[in-house]
Design a protein around this motif. Structure first.
Motif, PDB file in Angstrom:
ATOM      1  N   THR A   1       0.920  -1.063  -0.019  1.00 32.87           N
ATOM      2  CA  THR A   1      -0.029  -0.052  -0.132  1.00 32.87           C
ATOM      3  C   THR A   1       0.801   1.203  -0.095  1.00 32.87           C
ATOM      4  O   THR A   1       1.734   1.100   0.548  1.00 32.87           O
ATOM      5  N   TRP A   2       0.364   2.206  -0.630  1.00 29.52           N
ATOM      6  CA  TRP A   2       1.240   3.548  -0.637  1.00 29.52           C
ATOM      7  C   TRP A   2       0.531   4.714  -0.057  1.00 29.52           C
ATOM      8  O   TRP A   2      -0.682   4.977   0.004  1.00 29.52           O
ATOM      9  N   GLY A   3       1.265   5.303   1.020  1.00 35.12           N
ATOM     10  CA  GLY A   3       0.877   6.165   1.677  1.00 35.12           C
ATOM     11  C   GLY A   3      -0.201   6.110   2.790  1.00 35.12           C
ATOM     12  O   GLY A   3      -0.311   4.834   2.892  1.00 35.12           O
ATOM     13  N   ASP A   4      -0.530   6.929   3.480  1.00 39.13           N
ATOM     14  CA  ASP A   4      -1.369   7.011   4.709  1.00 39.13           C
ATOM     15  C   ASP A   4      -2.873   6.595   4.107  1.00 39.13           C
ATOM     16  O   ASP A   4      -3.768   7.589   4.111  1.00 39.13           O
ATOM     17  N   ASN A   5      -3.207   5.467   3.703  1.00 37.64           N
ATOM     18  CA  ASN A   5      -4.679   5.162   3.153  1.00 37.64           C
ATOM     19  C   ASN A   5      -5.810   5.271   4.011  1.00 37.64           C
ATOM     20  O   ASN A   5      -6.685   5.814   3.695  1.00 37.64           O
ATOM     21  N   PRO A   6      -5.599   4.587   5.230  1.00 31.40           N
ATOM     22  CA  PRO A   6      -6.638   4.857   6.393  1.00 31.40           C
ATOM     23  C   PRO A   6      -6.988   6.414   6.334  1.00 31.40           C
ATOM     24  O   PRO A   6      -8.183   6.635   6.591  1.00 31.40           O
ATOM     25  N   THR A   7      -6.079   7.397   6.466  1.00 32.10           N
ATOM     26  CA  THR A   7      -6.513   8.718   6.722  1.00 32.10           C
ATOM     27  C   THR A   7      -7.111   9.118   5.344  1.00 32.10           C
ATOM     28  O   THR A   7      -8.025  10.030   5.491  1.00 32.10           O
ATOM     29  N   ALA A   8      -6.460   8.621   4.160  1.00 28.55           N
ATOM     30  CA  ALA A   8      -7.428   9.060   2.930  1.00 28.55           C
ATOM     31  C   ALA A   8      -8.934   8.678   2.880  1.00 28.55           C
ATOM     32  O   ALA A   8      -9.570   9.311   2.126  1.00 28.55           O
ATOM     33  N   ARG A   9      -9.422   7.576   3.503  1.00 29.03           N
ATOM     34  CA  ARG A   9     -10.573   7.174   3.769  1.00 29.03           C
ATOM     35  C   ARG A   9     -11.209   7.676   5.040  1.00 29.03           C
ATOM     36  O   ARG A   9     -12.254   7.089   5.323  1.00 29.03           O
TER      37      ARG A   9
ATOM     38  N   GLU B   1      -6.534  -2.107   2.434  1.00 27.48           N
ATOM     39  CA  GLU B   1      -6.223  -1.310   1.448  1.00 27.48           C
ATOM     40  C   GLU B   1      -6.339  -1.643   0.120  1.00 27.48           C
ATOM     41  O   GLU B   1      -5.976  -2.790  -0.161  1.00 27.48           O
ATOM     42  N   LYS B   2      -6.446  -0.692  -0.829  1.00 30.26           N
ATOM     43  CA  LYS B   2      -6.633  -1.034  -2.196  1.00 30.26           C
ATOM     44  C   LYS B   2      -6.060   0.405  -2.918  1.00 30.26           C
ATOM     45  O   LYS B   2      -6.895   0.927  -3.623  1.00 30.26           O
ATOM     46  N   TYR B   3      -4.840   0.722  -2.746  1.00 36.38           N
ATOM     47  CA  TYR B   3      -4.100   1.872  -3.168  1.00 36.38           C
ATOM     48  C   TYR B   3      -2.640   1.784  -3.397  1.00 36.38           C
ATOM     49  O   TYR B   3      -2.150   1.747  -2.283  1.00 36.38           O
ATOM     50  N   GLN B   4      -2.184   1.806  -4.509  1.00 39.23           N
ATOM     51  CA  GLN B   4      -0.780   1.571  -4.606  1.00 39.23           C
ATOM     52  C   GLN B   4      -0.206   2.828  -5.617  1.00 39.23           C
ATOM     53  O   GLN B   4       0.870   2.683  -6.106  1.00 39.23           O
ATOM     54  N   GLY B   5      -0.761   4.170  -5.085  1.00 40.71           N
ATOM     55  CA  GLY B   5      -0.341   5.318  -5.350  1.00 40.71           C
ATOM     56  C   GLY B   5      -0.774   5.865  -6.575  1.00 40.71           C
ATOM     57  O   GLY B   5      -1.351   5.355  -7.458  1.00 40.71           O
ATOM     58  N   PRO B   6      -0.389   7.083  -7.160  1.00 39.13           N
ATOM     59  CA  PRO B   6      -0.738   7.680  -8.229  1.00 39.13           C
ATOM     60  C   PRO B   6       0.055   7.207  -9.492  1.00 39.13           C
ATOM     61  O   PRO B   6      -0.509   7.246 -10.658  1.00 39.13           O
TER      62      PRO B   6
ATOM     63  N   LYS C   1      -2.834   3.167 -10.746  1.00 47.38           N
ATOM     64  CA  LYS C   1      -3.392   3.759 -11.925  1.00 47.38           C
ATOM     65  C   LYS C   1      -4.843   3.299 -12.090  1.00 47.38           C
ATOM     66  O   LYS C   1      -5.135   1.979 -12.058  1.00 47.38           O
ATOM     67  N   GLY C   2      -5.839   4.102 -11.981  1.00 48.91           N
ATOM     68  CA  GLY C   2      -7.141   3.668 -11.948  1.00 48.91           C
ATOM     69  C   GLY C   2      -7.765   3.059 -10.429  1.00 48.91           C
ATOM     70  O   GLY C   2      -8.917   3.056 -10.405  1.00 48.91           O
ATOM     71  N   GLN C   3      -6.891   3.391  -9.505  1.00 47.58           N
ATOM     72  CA  GLN C   3      -7.466   3.140  -8.217  1.00 47.58           C
ATOM     73  C   GLN C   3      -7.563   4.503  -7.495  1.00 47.58           C
ATOM     74  O   GLN C   3      -6.980   5.429  -8.159  1.00 47.58           O
ATOM     75  N   LYS C   4      -8.190   4.558  -6.667  1.00 47.24           N
ATOM     76  CA  LYS C   4      -8.555   6.034  -5.737  1.00 47.24           C
ATOM     77  C   LYS C   4      -7.943   6.006  -4.238  1.00 47.24           C
ATOM     78  O   LYS C   4      -8.011   4.971  -3.859  1.00 47.24           O
ATOM     79  N   ALA C   5      -7.296   6.925  -4.021  1.00 46.28           N
ATOM     80  CA  ALA C   5      -6.642   7.183  -2.660  1.00 46.28           C
ATOM     81  C   ALA C   5      -7.997   7.144  -1.693  1.00 46.28           C
ATOM     82  O   ALA C   5      -9.017   7.601  -1.971  1.00 46.28           O
ATOM     83  N   GLY C   6      -7.787   6.147  -0.656  1.00 44.48           N
ATOM     84  CA  GLY C   6      -8.763   5.740   0.261  1.00 44.48           C
ATOM     85  C   GLY C   6      -9.707   4.705  -0.257  1.00 44.48           C
ATOM     86  O   GLY C   6     -10.384   4.159   0.452  1.00 44.48           O
ATOM     87  N   GLY C   7      -9.110   3.816  -1.458  1.00 42.12           N
ATOM     88  CA  GLY C   7      -9.886   3.027  -1.759  1.00 42.12           C
ATOM     89  C   GLY C   7      -9.402   1.468  -1.190  1.00 42.12           C
ATOM     90  O   GLY C   7      -8.521   1.156  -0.376  1.00 42.12           O
TER      91      GLY C   7
END
Length: 230
Positions: free
Chosen positions: A54-62, A80-85, A89-95
Motif C-alpha cells: 500500500t502507498w501512503g496513509d490510506n486509512p487517513t485518505a478514507r 487497503e487497495k491503493y498503490q499510489g498515483p 493507476k485506476g485506483q483511488k486514494a482511500g480505496g
C-alpha cells in the motif's frame, strides 16, 4: 610433479569460481520495508496481497481516523487497495478491498544476527495459536513458528519487538498471514529490523553479508580439504 601442479591449479581456479558464484547467488540486502513498491523478496499465496504494498496513509485518505504511522512510502495493509498515483493507476486514494480476501506472504530466508527483531504492526487481533483463521506475523525457522505477533484492532501501527538471541546463526523467514475473512481480518505490517544487544539496528546489508561469508567459508573449507590430498 606436473600432474600435482596441474591439479592444484585446477582446484584454485574452481575455488575462485565457486566463491564468486556463492557471492552472486546471495542477496546483498532485503526488502524489509517494501520500499521497492512491490513484493520483491516475498512470495504470496491467495488474493489478499494482490494490491500490495500500500502507498501512503490510506486509512487517513478514507477518513478512518487511525493514521497508519508507516515508515517511508510503502507498507503492507491488506484492507487497503491503493498503490499510489503511478502504480495504482485506476485506483483511488482511500480505496479498499475489505477483509474478504485471504492469503499469505512469505519472505526469503535470511540469517539471524541480532539479539532482537523489531517491526511495525497493526490491524486485527487474530493470533496464530488461538485462532483457526489467524492474522499475524510469524518468524519461522525450518518451517516452525518460533515467534508471533498480532495487531491491536487499530489501523495505526506500533513497534513490537521479539527476543531472537537464542536463534543467532540460524536462517529464518518472516510470514505475514491474512487468513481471516471477518471483522479486523487484516494485518498492517512494515519496517522489519534486527538489532544488537545495545538496541541499535543492524543494516540489512550487514545481515545478508554475513550469510555470504558463512557460505563462502564453507565452500573454501571443502575445497581446501581436496587440496590437502595433494
Amino acid at each position: 610433479m606436473t600432474r600435482v601442479f596441474s591439479g592444484l591449479l585446477t582446484l584454485c581456479c574452481i575455488s575462485v569460481i565457486s566463491v564468486s558464484f556463492v557471492h552472486a547467488g546471495i542477496k546483498s540486502t532485503f526488502n524489509y520495508g517494501f520500499e521497492t513498491g512491490d513484493l520483491t523478496d516475498w512470495v504470496k499465496t491467495g488474493n489478499a496481497f494482490d494490491f500490495q504494498p500500500t502507498w501512503g496513509d490510506n486509512p487517513t485518505a478514507r477518513n478512518r481516523g487511525q493514521a497508519s504511522k508507516h515508515e517511508g512510502d510503502w507498507w503492507i495493509g491488506t484492507f487497503e487497495k491503493y498503490q499510489g498515483p503511478v502504480k495504482g493507476k485506476g485506483q483511488k486514494a482511500g480505496g479498499t478491498q475489505g477483509d474478504g480476501p485471504t492469503g499469505t506472504l512469505t519472505s526469503i530466508k535470511f540469517p539471524l544476527r541480532g539479539n532482537t527483531m523489531n517491526f511495525l504492526i497493526g490491524g486485527g487481533t487474530h493470533p496464530w495459536k488461538d485462532d483457526p483463521k489467524p492474522c499475524c506475523v510469524n518468524l519461522k525457522i525450518e518451517g516452525e513458528v518460533v515467534r508471533t505477533s498480532t495487531g491491536k484492532a487499530t489501523e495505526t501501527m506500533s513497534r513490537q519487538e521479539w527476543d531472537i538471541a537464542e536463534f543467532k546463526g540460524e536462517k529464518a523467514q518472516l510470514e505475514i498471514l491474512d487468513l481471516h475473512d471477518g471483522g479486523w481480518g487484516h494485518p498492517n505490517v512494515d519496517d522489519f529490523h534486527q538489532a544488537d544487544a545495545s538496541g541499535k539496528n543492524i543494516s540489512w546489508q550487514d545481515v545478508m553479508a554475513s550469510a555470504t561469508a558463512i557460505e563462502a567459508g564453507g565452500k573454501l573449507a571443502a575445497i581446501w580439504g581436496q587440496v590437502k590430498k595433494y
